[in-house]
Design an enzyme around this catalytic site. Structure first.
Site, PDB file in Angstrom:
ATOM      1  N   ASP A  39       5.488  11.619  -1.021  1.00 40.58           N
ATOM      2  CA  ASP A  39       4.212  11.927  -0.891  1.00 40.58           C
ATOM      3  C   ASP A  39       3.495  13.436  -1.341  1.00 40.58           C
ATOM      4  O   ASP A  39       3.992  14.297  -0.957  1.00 40.58           O
ATOM      5  CB  ASP A  39       3.600  11.714   0.354  1.00 40.58           C
ATOM      6  CG  ASP A  39       2.287  11.310   0.886  1.00 40.58           C
ATOM      7  OD1 ASP A  39       2.183  10.229   1.554  1.00 40.58           O
ATOM      8  OD2 ASP A  39       1.304  12.065   0.541  1.00 40.58           O
ATOM      9  N   ASN A  97       2.791   2.647  -3.908  1.00 37.49           N
ATOM     10  CA  ASN A  97       1.933   2.508  -2.890  1.00 37.49           C
ATOM     11  C   ASN A  97       0.899   3.707  -2.994  1.00 37.49           C
ATOM     12  O   ASN A  97      -0.192   3.429  -2.173  1.00 37.49           O
ATOM     13  CB  ASN A  97       2.539   2.390  -1.316  1.00 37.49           C
ATOM     14  CG  ASN A  97       1.838   2.697  -0.173  1.00 37.49           C
ATOM     15  OD1 ASN A  97       0.879   1.652   0.338  1.00 37.49           O
ATOM     16  ND2 ASN A  97       1.719   3.802  -0.021  1.00 37.49           N
ATOM     17  N   SER A 149      -5.755  -4.482  -4.289  1.00 41.99           N
ATOM     18  CA  SER A 149      -6.687  -4.430  -3.266  1.00 41.99           C
ATOM     19  C   SER A 149      -7.803  -5.606  -3.576  1.00 41.99           C
ATOM     20  O   SER A 149      -8.022  -5.880  -4.656  1.00 41.99           O
ATOM     21  CB  SER A 149      -7.503  -3.058  -3.262  1.00 41.99           C
ATOM     22  OG  SER A 149      -8.632  -3.012  -2.529  1.00 41.99           O
ATOM     23  N   TYR A 162     -11.545   2.351  -8.890  1.00 41.69           N
ATOM     24  CA  TYR A 162     -10.679   1.703  -8.101  1.00 41.69           C
ATOM     25  C   TYR A 162     -10.614   0.373  -8.146  1.00 41.69           C
ATOM     26  O   TYR A 162      -9.526  -0.037  -8.037  1.00 41.69           O
ATOM     27  CB  TYR A 162     -11.096   2.090  -6.574  1.00 41.69           C
ATOM     28  CG  TYR A 162     -10.033   1.809  -5.470  1.00 41.69           C
ATOM     29  CD1 TYR A 162      -8.706   2.550  -5.387  1.00 41.69           C
ATOM     30  CD2 TYR A 162     -10.365   0.637  -4.545  1.00 41.69           C
ATOM     31  CE1 TYR A 162      -8.208   2.072  -4.157  1.00 41.69           C
ATOM     32  CE2 TYR A 162      -9.283   0.178  -3.679  1.00 41.69           C
ATOM     33  CZ  TYR A 162      -8.250   0.690  -3.295  1.00 41.69           C
ATOM     34  OH  TYR A 162      -7.244   0.651  -2.502  1.00 41.69           O
ATOM     35  N   ALA A 165      -8.655  -0.182 -11.517  1.00 47.19           N
ATOM     36  CA  ALA A 165      -7.291   0.618 -11.205  1.00 47.19           C
ATOM     37  C   ALA A 165      -6.375  -0.787 -10.630  1.00 47.19           C
ATOM     38  O   ALA A 165      -5.181  -1.109 -11.122  1.00 47.19           O
ATOM     39  CB  ALA A 165      -7.134   1.806 -10.588  1.00 47.19           C
ATOM     40  N   LYS A 166      -7.056  -1.113  -9.673  1.00 48.80           N
ATOM     41  CA  LYS A 166      -6.219  -2.079  -8.778  1.00 48.80           C
ATOM     42  C   LYS A 166      -5.991  -3.383  -9.477  1.00 48.80           C
ATOM     43  O   LYS A 166      -4.976  -3.966  -9.235  1.00 48.80           O
ATOM     44  CB  LYS A 166      -7.028  -2.400  -7.378  1.00 48.80           C
ATOM     45  CG  LYS A 166      -6.846  -0.837  -6.535  1.00 48.80           C
ATOM     46  CD  LYS A 166      -5.519  -0.553  -6.396  1.00 48.80           C
ATOM     47  CE  LYS A 166      -5.212  -0.026  -5.098  1.00 48.80           C
ATOM     48  NZ  LYS A 166      -3.776   0.537  -5.111  1.00 48.80           N
TER      49      LYS A 166
HETATM   50  P1  NAI Z   1      -3.134   6.580   2.831  1.00 45.80           P
HETATM   51  O1  NAI Z   1      -4.255   7.424   2.430  1.00 45.80           O
HETATM   52  O2  NAI Z   1      -2.856   6.557   4.191  1.00 45.80           O
HETATM   53  O3  NAI Z   1      -1.866   6.529   1.926  1.00 45.80           O
HETATM   54  C1  NAI Z   1      -1.873   6.875   0.662  1.00 45.80           C
HETATM   55  C2  NAI Z   1      -0.781   7.949   0.550  1.00 45.80           C
HETATM   56  O4  NAI Z   1      -0.701   8.209  -0.957  1.00 45.80           O
HETATM   57  C3  NAI Z   1      -1.221   9.223   1.213  1.00 45.80           C
HETATM   58  O5  NAI Z   1      -0.290   9.598   2.095  1.00 45.80           O
HETATM   59  C4  NAI Z   1      -1.241  10.176  -0.097  1.00 45.80           C
HETATM   60  O6  NAI Z   1      -1.142  11.722   0.199  1.00 45.80           O
HETATM   61  C5  NAI Z   1      -0.593   9.729  -1.166  1.00 45.80           C
HETATM   62  N1  NAI Z   1      -0.868  10.195  -2.446  1.00 45.80           N
HETATM   63  C6  NAI Z   1      -2.068  10.020  -2.850  1.00 45.80           C
HETATM   64  N2  NAI Z   1      -2.053  10.548  -4.184  1.00 45.80           N
HETATM   65  C7  NAI Z   1      -0.646  10.614  -4.460  1.00 45.80           C
HETATM   66  C8  NAI Z   1       0.038  10.984  -5.627  1.00 45.80           C
HETATM   67  N3  NAI Z   1      -0.742  11.313  -6.773  1.00 45.80           N
HETATM   68  N4  NAI Z   1       1.450  11.198  -5.570  1.00 45.80           N
HETATM   69  C9  NAI Z   1       1.932  11.003  -4.448  1.00 45.80           C
HETATM   70  N5  NAI Z   1       1.366  10.454  -3.252  1.00 45.80           N
HETATM   71  C10 NAI Z   1       0.054  10.441  -3.471  1.00 45.80           C
HETATM   72  O7  NAI Z   1      -3.792   4.870   2.412  1.00 45.80           O
HETATM   73  P2  NAI Z   1      -3.200   3.577   2.808  1.00 45.80           P
HETATM   74  O8  NAI Z   1      -4.185   2.868   3.315  1.00 45.80           O
HETATM   75  O9  NAI Z   1      -1.971   3.528   3.508  1.00 45.80           O
HETATM   76  O10 NAI Z   1      -3.071   3.056   1.393  1.00 45.80           O
HETATM   77  C11 NAI Z   1      -1.845   2.674   0.509  1.00 45.80           C
HETATM   78  C12 NAI Z   1      -1.970   1.949  -0.380  1.00 45.80           C
HETATM   79  O11 NAI Z   1      -2.719   0.758  -0.319  1.00 45.80           O
HETATM   80  C13 NAI Z   1      -2.994   2.580  -1.361  1.00 45.80           C
HETATM   81  O12 NAI Z   1      -2.613   2.328  -2.845  1.00 45.80           O
HETATM   82  C14 NAI Z   1      -4.524   1.920  -1.228  1.00 45.80           C
HETATM   83  O13 NAI Z   1      -5.259   1.994  -2.311  1.00 45.80           O
HETATM   84  C15 NAI Z   1      -3.687   0.535  -0.891  1.00 45.80           C
HETATM   85  N6  NAI Z   1      -4.614  -0.505  -0.259  1.00 45.80           N
HETATM   86  C16 NAI Z   1      -5.213  -0.011   1.347  1.00 45.80           C
HETATM   87  C17 NAI Z   1      -6.018  -0.947   1.918  1.00 45.80           C
HETATM   88  C18 NAI Z   1      -6.068  -0.676   3.137  1.00 45.80           C
HETATM   89  O14 NAI Z   1      -6.887  -1.522   3.611  1.00 45.80           O
HETATM   90  N7  NAI Z   1      -5.798   0.238   3.914  1.00 45.80           N
HETATM   91  C19 NAI Z   1      -6.758  -2.059   1.305  1.00 45.80           C
HETATM   92  C20 NAI Z   1      -6.272  -2.192  -0.189  1.00 45.80           C
HETATM   93  C21 NAI Z   1      -5.358  -1.357  -0.903  1.00 45.80           C
END
Ligand code: NAI
Length: 305
Positions: A39, A97, A149, A162, A165-166
């Site tokens: 992360d 992720n 997504s 977004y 990308a998705k």
């Molecule tokens: P989140 O913000 O809690 O987790 C995403 C993590 O990715 C964060 O901890 C962030 O620091 C890390 N991150 C961001 N850029 C980075 C990089 N360049 N290198 C390494 N780490 C990096 O959000 P969440 O919801 O857990 O998202 C996880 C995945 O699920 C994402 O790809 C998001 O687009 C996707 N998603 C989430 C949905 C939801 O309902 N929560 C819906 C659809 C997709």
């Protein structure tokens, strides 16, 4: 049923400092996987850095699991894979992720908002996956999960960057599933909906409370398991429910009455109701099936005209 375990396997989970990635990392580690908790630790728009992956590693270790924190950005994916090799000597699973948001209505979206989203989601998954690909091929084993997504699959106001990308990740999965097939590399996509900092101001509070990442983690863990049967699947999951999604093609229509007729704008208009009639729509597993069907339809139409 016998417990599904990951002993001897090394999993890289990107963006595992919080949200969904953290839930995936904790579950995999609790079932014996050694986990690289990657992360960058930035804000939800990708700015800044912090070390919150450390807390996830501590939690895993306190429960008797094995994990290492990695603070590289996914755009330097080869460094994340190097962490796995240096620390654990192998890599078997990648869960792409990591993600950020830069929501703006389309006219207000800057080139930077566009580029950053493509970089983290698409290039990040490309770099991380490609860095492990040769290892997977040589060991004839790999499990890769992309994260898409519903914003990509259906579109969502303010998320042009977004959404692109998705859906790009679904395209990447489609091709990697083909290229990885003979090496036992399985590539699938999760479409999660869960409470996280990305959704805290989007989901209604009652739903937010119920939509725990822990309800999706078992789906993703199964998709990352040795026994998972599919490759090239898009699986939508939330609230303890999972469903597969795929594209379907209508039966289509030949756009002229006789082989010698020209195709005109008017003949297209005439055939349109049949072009878009989805009553007998079917999914095609391979492009070759589409080609064979097209040739058959054109031949049949030539024969009876
Ligand atoms: P989140 O913000 O809690 O987790 C995403 C993590 O990715 C964060 O901890 C962030 O620091 C890390 N991150 C961001 N850029 C980075 C990089 N360049 N290198 C390494 N780490 C990096 O959000 P969440 O919801 O857990 O998202 C996880 C995945 O699920 C994402 O790809 C998001 O687009 C996707 N998603 C989430 C949905 C939801 O309902 N929560 C819906 C659809 C997709």
């Amino acid at each position: 049923m016998e417990q599904l375990r990951f002993d001897g396997r090394v999993a890289v989970v990107t963006g595992a400092g919080g949200g969904l990635g953290k839930a995936y990392a904790l579950l995999l580690a609790s079932r014996g996987a050694k986990v690289v908790v990657n992360d960058l630790g930035g804000g939800r728009d990708g700015s800044g850095k912090s070390t919150f992956a450390d807390a996830v590693v501590q939690e895993i270790k306190s429960k008797g699991g094995e994990a290492v924190a990695d603070y590289n950005s996914v755009v330097d994916g080869e460094k994340i894979i190097k962490t796995a090799i240096d620390k654990f000597g192998r890599v078997d699973i990648i869960i792409n992720n990591a993600g950020i948001l830069r929501d703006k209505s389309f006219p207000k979206m800057s080139e930077q908002d566009w580029d950053l989203i493509q970089a983290v989601h698409v290039k990040g998954a490309f770099k991380t996956t490609q860095a492990a690909w040769e290892i997977f091929r040589k060991q004839k084993y790999g499990r890769i999960i992309m994260t898409s997504s519903n914003a990509g699959l259906f579109g969502n106001f303010g998320q042009a960057n977004y959404s692109t990308a998705k859906m790009g990740l679904v395209g990447l999965m489609n091709t990697l599933a083909i290229e990885g097939a003979k090496y036992n590399i399985k590539v699938n996509t999760i479409v999660p909906t869960a409470a996280s900092r990305l959704t805290e101001d989007i989901l209604p509070p009652e739903m937010f409370k119920a939509m725990k990442p822990e309800l999706i983690a078992p789906v993703v863990a199964y998709m990352a398991h040795e026994s998972f049967p599919d490759t090239g699947s898009v699986v939508d999951s939330t609230l303890g429910f999972a469903t597969k999604m795929h594209l379907v093609r209508s039966e289509g229509a030949v756009l002229k009455k006789k082989p010698a007729d020209p195709v005109t704008i008017e003949s297209v208009k005439e055939a349109w109701p049949q072009v878009v009639n989805m009553n007998n729509a079917k999914h095609k597993e391979k492009l070759a099936e589409v080609t064979v069907e097209l040739v058959q339809k054109l031949q049949v139409s030539a024969r009876y005209s």
